[in-house]
Design a protein around this motif. Structure first.
Motif, mmCIF file in Angstrom:
data_model
loop_
_atom_site.group_PDB
_atom_site.id
_atom_site.type_symbol
_atom_site.label_atom_id
_atom_site.label_comp_id
_atom_site.label_asym_id
_atom_site.label_seq_id
_atom_site.Cartn_x
_atom_site.Cartn_y
_atom_site.Cartn_z
ATOM 1 N N GLY A 135 0.772 -1.223 -0.061
ATOM 2 C CA GLY A 135 0.011 -0.013 0.012
ATOM 3 C C GLY A 135 0.847 1.416 -0.081
ATOM 4 O O GLY A 135 0.566 2.290 0.548
ATOM 5 N N GLY A 136 1.985 1.085 -0.628
ATOM 6 C CA GLY A 136 2.875 2.192 -1.047
ATOM 7 C C GLY A 136 3.785 2.583 0.462
ATOM 8 O O GLY A 136 4.838 3.279 0.353
ATOM 9 N N GLY A 137 3.782 1.671 1.483
ATOM 10 C CA GLY A 137 4.755 1.699 2.463
ATOM 11 C C GLY A 137 5.852 0.679 2.135
ATOM 12 O O GLY A 137 5.730 0.092 1.022
ATOM 13 N N VAL A 138 6.507 0.387 2.914
ATOM 14 C CA VAL A 138 7.553 -0.682 3.153
ATOM 15 C C VAL A 138 7.384 -1.824 4.297
ATOM 16 O O VAL A 138 6.531 -1.533 4.965
ATOM 17 C CB VAL A 138 8.839 -0.325 3.077
ATOM 18 C CG1 VAL A 138 9.321 0.436 1.805
ATOM 19 C CG2 VAL A 138 9.074 0.589 4.449
ATOM 20 N N GLY A 139 7.991 -2.873 3.637
ATOM 21 C CA GLY A 139 7.887 -3.945 4.863
ATOM 22 C C GLY A 139 6.666 -4.955 4.843
ATOM 23 O O GLY A 139 5.914 -4.664 3.830
ATOM 24 N N GLY A 140 6.378 -5.880 5.514
ATOM 25 C CA GLY A 140 5.438 -6.696 5.280
ATOM 26 C C GLY A 140 5.922 -8.079 4.350
ATOM 27 O O GLY A 140 6.825 -7.842 3.459
ATOM 28 N N GLY A 141 5.117 -9.067 4.296
ATOM 29 C CA GLY A 141 5.769 -10.242 3.596
ATOM 30 C C GLY A 141 5.429 -10.217 2.015
ATOM 31 O O GLY A 141 6.023 -10.525 1.254
ATOM 32 N N ASP A 142 4.316 -9.557 1.826
ATOM 33 C CA ASP A 142 3.866 -9.798 0.246
ATOM 34 C C ASP A 142 4.666 -8.997 -0.664
ATOM 35 O O ASP A 142 5.418 -7.887 -0.453
ATOM 36 C CB ASP A 142 2.515 -9.262 0.033
ATOM 37 C CG ASP A 142 1.489 -10.096 0.348
ATOM 38 O OD1 ASP A 142 0.102 -9.925 0.473
ATOM 39 O OD2 ASP A 142 2.053 -11.496 0.584
ATOM 40 N N THR A 143 5.255 -9.546 -1.852
ATOM 41 C CA THR A 143 5.940 -9.140 -2.818
ATOM 42 C C THR A 143 5.212 -8.385 -4.107
ATOM 43 O O THR A 143 5.842 -7.690 -4.719
ATOM 44 C CB THR A 143 7.053 -10.224 -3.076
ATOM 45 O OG1 THR A 143 6.170 -11.152 -3.687
ATOM 46 C CG2 THR A 143 8.131 -10.625 -2.207
ATOM 47 N N THR A 144 3.970 -8.640 -3.874
ATOM 48 C CA THR A 144 3.360 -7.829 -5.282
ATOM 49 C C THR A 144 1.880 -7.849 -4.495
ATOM 50 O O THR A 144 1.479 -8.626 -3.811
ATOM 51 C CB THR A 144 3.350 -9.044 -6.414
ATOM 52 O OG1 THR A 144 2.255 -9.990 -6.099
ATOM 53 C CG2 THR A 144 4.283 -9.507 -6.914
ATOM 54 N N PRO A 145 1.217 -6.786 -5.256
ATOM 55 C CA PRO A 145 -0.332 -6.875 -5.022
ATOM 56 C C PRO A 145 -1.021 -7.982 -5.406
ATOM 57 O O PRO A 145 -0.534 -8.851 -6.196
ATOM 58 C CB PRO A 145 -0.845 -5.522 -5.797
ATOM 59 C CG PRO A 145 0.550 -5.020 -6.518
ATOM 60 C CD PRO A 145 1.565 -6.024 -6.561
ATOM 61 N N THR A 146 -2.109 -8.280 -5.050
ATOM 62 C CA THR A 146 -3.021 -9.208 -5.628
ATOM 63 C C THR A 146 -3.778 -8.516 -6.873
ATOM 64 O O THR A 146 -4.750 -7.739 -6.430
ATOM 65 C CB THR A 146 -4.154 -9.743 -4.432
ATOM 66 O OG1 THR A 146 -3.315 -10.207 -3.492
ATOM 67 C CG2 THR A 146 -5.020 -10.769 -5.118
ATOM 68 N N LEU A 197 2.289 -14.609 -11.960
ATOM 69 C CA LEU A 197 1.130 -15.159 -12.611
ATOM 70 C C LEU A 197 0.095 -15.897 -12.005
ATOM 71 O O LEU A 197 -0.970 -16.416 -12.830
ATOM 72 C CB LEU A 197 1.974 -15.889 -14.005
ATOM 73 C CG LEU A 197 2.839 -15.030 -14.775
ATOM 74 C CD1 LEU A 197 3.003 -15.599 -16.045
ATOM 75 C CD2 LEU A 197 2.420 -13.550 -15.109
ATOM 76 N N ARG A 198 0.651 -16.276 -10.683
ATOM 77 C CA ARG A 198 -0.694 -16.947 -9.933
ATOM 78 C C ARG A 198 -1.008 -16.069 -8.774
ATOM 79 O O ARG A 198 -1.744 -16.389 -7.774
ATOM 80 C CB ARG A 198 -0.035 -18.218 -9.377
ATOM 81 C CG ARG A 198 0.437 -19.288 -10.381
ATOM 82 C CD ARG A 198 1.132 -20.343 -9.868
ATOM 83 N NE ARG A 198 1.513 -21.399 -10.895
ATOM 84 C CZ ARG A 198 2.568 -22.054 -10.842
ATOM 85 N NH1 ARG A 198 3.605 -21.894 -9.958
ATOM 86 N NH2 ARG A 198 3.087 -22.782 -11.608
ATOM 87 N N ARG A 199 -0.806 -14.912 -8.778
ATOM 88 C CA ARG A 199 -1.248 -13.830 -7.714
ATOM 89 C C ARG A 199 -1.994 -12.866 -8.186
ATOM 90 O O ARG A 199 -2.265 -11.697 -7.888
ATOM 91 C CB ARG A 199 -0.010 -12.845 -7.549
ATOM 92 C CG ARG A 199 1.292 -13.576 -6.929
ATOM 93 C CD ARG A 199 1.369 -13.562 -5.742
ATOM 94 N NE ARG A 199 1.210 -12.355 -4.801
ATOM 95 C CZ ARG A 199 0.765 -12.033 -3.485
ATOM 96 N NH1 ARG A 199 0.525 -13.230 -2.842
ATOM 97 N NH2 ARG A 199 0.617 -10.904 -3.013
ATOM 98 N N ALA A 200 -3.056 -13.297 -8.964
ATOM 99 C CA ALA A 200 -4.448 -12.639 -9.234
ATOM 100 C C ALA A 200 -5.582 -13.346 -8.924
ATOM 101 O O ALA A 200 -5.681 -14.534 -8.898
ATOM 102 C CB ALA A 200 -4.330 -12.383 -11.020
ATOM 103 N N ARG A 201 -6.549 -12.481 -8.722
ATOM 104 C CA ARG A 201 -7.938 -12.903 -8.350
ATOM 105 C C ARG A 201 -8.243 -13.681 -9.786
ATOM 106 O O ARG A 201 -8.859 -14.965 -9.561
ATOM 107 C CB ARG A 201 -9.103 -11.825 -8.291
ATOM 108 C CG ARG A 201 -8.505 -11.394 -6.832
ATOM 109 C CD ARG A 201 -9.804 -10.341 -6.511
ATOM 110 N NE ARG A 201 -9.605 -9.637 -5.211
ATOM 111 C CZ ARG A 201 -8.835 -8.709 -4.809
ATOM 112 N NH1 ARG A 201 -8.035 -8.225 -5.715
ATOM 113 N NH2 ARG A 201 -8.633 -8.440 -3.530
ATOM 114 N N GLU A 202 -8.164 -13.267 -10.675
ATOM 115 C CA GLU A 202 -8.642 -13.938 -12.424
ATOM 116 C C GLU A 202 -7.507 -13.812 -13.011
ATOM 117 O O GLU A 202 -6.791 -12.861 -13.311
ATOM 118 C CB GLU A 202 -9.827 -13.104 -12.703
ATOM 119 C CG GLU A 202 -11.083 -13.132 -11.589
ATOM 120 C CD GLU A 202 -12.459 -12.619 -12.544
ATOM 121 O OE1 GLU A 202 -13.035 -11.854 -12.021
ATOM 122 O OE2 GLU A 202 -12.447 -13.033 -13.852
ATOM 123 N N VAL A 203 -7.160 -15.019 -13.793
ATOM 124 C CA VAL A 203 -6.270 -14.935 -14.970
ATOM 125 C C VAL A 203 -7.184 -15.356 -16.229
ATOM 126 O O VAL A 203 -8.093 -15.884 -16.193
ATOM 127 C CB VAL A 203 -5.416 -16.049 -14.930
ATOM 128 C CG1 VAL A 203 -4.479 -16.360 -16.046
ATOM 129 C CG2 VAL A 203 -4.150 -15.896 -13.603
#
Ligand code: 6PG
Length: 254
Positions: A135-146, A197-203
């Motif tokens: 969300g614009g900050g840094v830190g946390g585990g995720d490396t990409t948005p969903t 390519l597996r980090r999306a709600r819909e492909v």
């Protein structure tokens, strides 16, 4: 992971119109629920038709385009504005007609803005994805948005984005990497990797033409991803294969 669904269309134009309608409704639904949706664009010829269909759609501006995040699945590593760049082609077909928020449009770096170093461009994109994940900050585990919608063209060899059969990038755990000596010209590219390519709600696979029929059949039959990269991506909520009849010609009768 839900099973992939095949959506059959009479022609590339019918397919592009169907993708356009579904994209508009998906983005509007997300906005109606108070979210800023994200769309990962693909390159290629059917992508161009889809972008043109959105540009021409009367429903286009039901979407508040200033509240949509745009990302790319891959990019040709060329100077900014080069006609071969996916970003350039998307701008010409659609983006320049939309009221986008430039801060929400995330093209992969062109060669003249990355010191002609594709690894530097890929690493910068990985950083941009990680920042967006927090969300614009840094830190946390995720490396990409969903992502909400991740669109993928498919090559006759089963490649998606710039992930080609038998290539080491398929096993790379980073989120974005450089590709050199690509089997599909131009030779130098940057691409999202398979975990992303597996980090999306819909492909959404968007595939037309008989030359893709074998790749579509193999991917839907669960082929080895190292041989058929299109077998790899899947959506967390849904995986759709938009096919025209020639591209679906080798599928078992449903
Ligand atoms: C690229 C694309 C690539 C493309 C497929 C299908 O940068 O070239 O991202 O993955 O989507 O090669 O391209 P066509 O739709 O033109 O066959």
């Amino acid at each position: 992971m839900p099973e992939p669904r095949v959506l059959l269309h009479r022609s590339p134009d019918q397919l592009a119109a169907a993708v356009c309608a579904r994209l508009v409704s998906t983005l509007v639904d997300a906005q109606s629920s108070g979210r800023v949706p994200s769309w990962v664009l693909t390159g290629g010829s059917i992508a161009d038709r889809i972008h043109e269909a959105v540009a021409d759609s009367p429903a286009r501006d039901v979407v508040d385009w200033s509240q949509v995040e745009l990302w790319w699945g891959d990019e040709r590593f060329l100077p900014d504005g080069d006609p071969e760049r996916n970003h350039t082609q998307a701008r010409r077909a659609l983006l320049d007609a939309l009221s986008l928020d430039p801060a929400r449009v995330h093209p992969m770096a062109p060669s003249d803005q990355a010191g002609d170093d594709p690894d530097r461009a890929a690493s910068a994109y990985a950083d941009e994805l990680a920042t967006a994940a927090h969300g614009g900050g840094v830190g946390g585990g995720d490396t990409t948005p969903t992502f909400d919608v991740l669109m993928l063209g498919v090559g006759p060899d089963g490649h998606v984005a710039s992930l080609f059969p038998g290539r080491p990038e398929l096993d790379d755990e980073r989120t974005a990497v450089a590709v050199r000596d690509s089997p599909k010209l131009p030779p130098t590219r940057t691409t999202l990797t398979m975990p992303v390519l597996r980090r999306a709600r819909e492909v959404w696979f968007v595939v037309t033409g008989e030359e893709k029929a074998r790749a579509a059949q193999q991917a839907l039959a669960g082929a080895d991803v190292t041989q058929v990269p299109a077998a790899g991506p899947s959506g967390r909520q849904s995986t759709l294969w938009f096919l025209d009849r020639p591209a679906a010609s080798l599928l078992p009768p449903s």
